[in-house]
Design a protein around this motif. Structure first.
Motif, PDB file in Angstrom:
ATOM      1  N   TYR A  23       0.837  -1.212   0.000  1.00 48.48           N
ATOM      2  CA  TYR A  23       0.000   0.000   0.000  1.00 48.48           C
ATOM      3  C   TYR A  23       0.867   1.256   0.000  1.00 48.48           C
ATOM      4  O   TYR A  23       0.556   2.238  -0.691  1.00 48.48           O
ATOM      5  CB  TYR A  23      -0.945   0.018   1.206  1.00 48.48           C
ATOM      6  CG  TYR A  23      -2.270  -0.668   0.942  1.00 48.48           C
ATOM      7  CD1 TYR A  23      -3.294  -0.003   0.275  1.00 48.48           C
ATOM      8  CD2 TYR A  23      -2.491  -1.971   1.359  1.00 48.48           C
ATOM      9  CE1 TYR A  23      -4.515  -0.615   0.036  1.00 48.48           C
ATOM     10  CE2 TYR A  23      -3.704  -2.602   1.119  1.00 48.48           C
ATOM     11  CZ  TYR A  23      -4.715  -1.920   0.456  1.00 48.48           C
ATOM     12  OH  TYR A  23      -5.911  -2.543   0.215  1.00 48.48           O
ATOM     13  N   GLU A  27       0.780   4.099  -2.779  1.00 48.37           N
ATOM     14  CA  GLU A  27       0.508   5.490  -2.432  1.00 48.37           C
ATOM     15  C   GLU A  27       1.598   6.430  -2.937  1.00 48.37           C
ATOM     16  O   GLU A  27       1.311   7.518  -3.431  1.00 48.37           O
ATOM     17  CB  GLU A  27       0.349   5.644  -0.923  1.00 48.37           C
ATOM     18  CG  GLU A  27      -0.936   5.061  -0.396  1.00 48.37           C
ATOM     19  CD  GLU A  27      -0.978   4.955   1.125  1.00 48.37           C
ATOM     20  OE1 GLU A  27      -0.003   5.346   1.804  1.00 48.37           O
ATOM     21  OE2 GLU A  27      -1.993   4.464   1.634  1.00 48.37           O
ATOM     22  N   ILE A  58      -4.699  -4.472  -5.431  1.00 48.99           N
ATOM     23  CA  ILE A  58      -5.263  -3.276  -4.801  1.00 48.99           C
ATOM     24  C   ILE A  58      -5.304  -2.047  -5.698  1.00 48.99           C
ATOM     25  O   ILE A  58      -5.864  -1.023  -5.299  1.00 48.99           O
ATOM     26  CB  ILE A  58      -4.485  -2.917  -3.508  1.00 48.99           C
ATOM     27  CG1 ILE A  58      -3.033  -2.541  -3.833  1.00 48.99           C
ATOM     28  CG2 ILE A  58      -4.572  -4.027  -2.493  1.00 48.99           C
ATOM     29  CD1 ILE A  58      -2.236  -1.992  -2.658  1.00 48.99           C
TER      30      ILE A  58
END
Length: 167
Positions: A23, A27, A58
Motif C-alpha cells: 500500500y 501510495e 489493490i
C-alpha cells in the motif's frame, strides 16, 4: 532456547507487513502508470513477487517484477538484472530485500541502478536491523529491530507461510 521461541514475525504478521508495504508503494506511486519492483536474488525476490501480487490486487498500477542478481559473498562482482535497462529506464523503481543488515547488499544494488536515469528510486525491506556500515536506508520497512552484532535474522518463505526468526 529453540528457534520457535525466537520468532519475530509469524505468517500472519509477515503478510500484514507485506500488504502494508505494498500500500505504501502504491501510495507513493499513485501518479505513475508503472512501478518496477526489483527484488534482490533469494528472499528479496520472493518478497518482491509478493509485493507485486498485492499491488496488482489493490490498484490499477502496473507492477513489473525484476530480479537483481548480486553475489552476496562477493558484492563487487558485476550486478545483473532480469530486465534490460530500457525496461526500467525513466520509471519508478523500488529495490527490495528481505533484511537490511549491514547494508552491503542494498548499497551495491543501489549503485547498479544509479547508472540509469530513474523517475523515482526507493528501497523496501521486511526487517531493518540497525547495524549498517553503509549510509543506506529503507524507505519502506516492515519492522525495525535493534539487535546485537552476533544475532542474525532469518526469514523462511515457504509455500503459503513465512516466518522471521532471530537466531
Amino acid at each position: 532456547m529453540t528457534v520457535e521461541s525466537n520468532i519475530i514475525l509469524n505468517t500472519v504478521q509477515v503478510n500484514q507487513k507485506i500488504k502494508r508495504i505494498a500500500y505504501q508503494i502504491y501510495e507513493s506511486n499513485s501518479n505513475e502508470k508503472e512501478v518496477v519492483i526489483a527484488g534482490i536474488v533469494g528472499n528479496g525476490y520472493i518478497f518482491a513477487k509478493k509485493l507485486v501480487e498485492i499491488i496488482q490486487e489493490i490498484s490499477t498500477l502496473k507492477a513489473t517484477i525484476c530480479q537483481v542478481n548480486i553475489n552476496k559473498k562477493k558484492p563487487l562482482e558485476p550486478v545483473s538484472t532480469s530486465l534490460e535497462v530500457k525496461d526500467y529506464k525513466n520509471k519508478s523503481l523500488v529495490l527490495v530485500d528481505d533484511v537490511l543488515n549491514s547494508g552491503t547488499t542494498l548499497i551495491y544494488g543501489v549503485k547498479h541502478f544509479l547508472d540509469v536515469p530513474l523517475k523515482r528510486f526507493k528501497t523496501a525491506v521486511l526487517v531493518n536491523r540497525n547495524h549498517k556500515k553503509y549510509p543506506v536506508k529503507a524507505d519502506f520497512k516492515g519492522i525495525s529491530l535493534s539487535t546485537s552484532i552476533k544475532e542474525h535474522i532469518q526469514i523462511d518463505f515457504l509455500d503459503k507461510e513465512a516466518t522471521a526468526y532471530l537466531i
